[in-house]
Enzyme design. Sequence first.
Site: not given
Ligand code: FRU
Length: 516
Positions: A47, A229
Amino acid sequence: MKKIIINLLVLLPVSIFSCWAQENKIQIQDQYRPSYHFTPAAHWMNDPNGLVYYDGEYHLFYQYYPDATVWGPMHWGHAVSKDLLHWEHLPIALYPDSLGFIFSGSAVIDKDNTSGLGTKKNPAMVAIFAYDNPLLEKSGSNKFQYQGMAYSLDKGRTWTKYAKNPVVPNPGIRDFRDPKVIWDAQINKWILTLAAGDQTQFYSSSNLINWKLESSFGKSIGAHGGVWECPDLFPMKVKGSNEKKWVLLVSINPGGPNGGSATQYFVGNFDGHQFKPDDTQTRWIDYGKDNYAGVTWSDIPSTDGRRIFLGWMSNWQYATIVPTVKWRSAMAIPRELSLIKENNTYTLTSNPVREIAKIRAHSVQIPVKQINTITDITKFVPFKLNKIELVLLCKAGKSAENKFGFKLGNDVNEELVAGYDQNKKQLFVDRTKSGRTDFSKDFPAIIKAPCELYNQTLELHILIDEASIEIFAQQGKTVMTNIFFPTKPYNKISLFSENGTIEIPNLKIWQLNKSM
Ligand code: FRU
């Protein structure tokens, strides 16, 4: 002399071979490296995090694991850009600590020094992120994710973790993460939105440190095929009017419209306490398989006024096994969001940021004006097809059975097909024969998106890089982002129309060149 000749005879081929091997290794290591999309120099990225603009720089932090090309203990990688296209890599900003790994989150500039961590003259750049504590999780606790804070007084170059972390403790919810903070000028408070299970929660604060739970949103609204998320809540003016609405982006995994990860959005009102959507319809910011966890930049100057969005160009279905060697994953192109109102419904449109025009090199106008079969147009394009931008205006054939579009192909008969199916009123990308697809059963797919013609016309704006295609249809109302991995670069392009004749009033192709 004899010795020198023998040495030359032995050493020259060896050094030529080792140069060739070295070159080959670099090529293999960097195969599929995009030319104008952001990638980490090496290792794993997911992300985008902490998107914030400050003092002439767009900051891009990102979920980063510096020791492997698969997901692992998360850090925040860091890069800056002056134009959203040319990025300078900076050292890792945040490292895991005794409270856990550093998961996704956001950053803001505390201009009024509400936190007391900087000064008004030199305001703190404040990052609010999720901690994920694997030891607590193993111990059986549900409270292993909570929100922490860090700040920088030197334009994001060095960071200090807040001494009394966490700032938002876990109330007993397993998935409790991805805080996104905005300044709400209407109530003069900071608002923090985070993902809590398959809902979002909103918190308020006057100092970025003490947070009060205001409300939750999302029970029985929207898509719930997986956990929610990376939410993002922000106000927007409706295009061409003074009407203000609030938009809430929520990524969901799995449960996307074409399988796996995707980002839905809601349009409604937020009164500082509660978000109320205008309707219960599920809308997707991008129907492709490869645009996830996208959020928007904070602190864009009001003289600019854009809401700029960036997503991660992959999907959790196969992100850790895509066939790149030195690094894994790219970001999609940064996009300008607009909110439009038609027939009393609001739609969030996305289009590539205007800065893309800066890297346009050569262009060609394709002279083909009508198609009723398949027509190779490669000869009209005097540059490589691996980094191009296309603008295509098409008048669809009269028959409802008409299907049309374009294909990219290579010398080993791999092809990527993109087009429109009038019968189904769908835009589609077929990557089933696009090259390497067998690393995941979820990869070789025909990816579809609902899309209406206007006056029988389809307007496409397309960005193609080494291993990705982003399609912005009908001025950004329907968007699809998809990645692909041909075993040899595509070097052929053709247009096709089945069951009817299409008219092509405009087809222009640019070569994009980032060294501009
Ligand atoms: C989304 C996610 C978020 C988390 C991160 C962990 O892709 O799962 O919810 O904070 O990636 O790398």
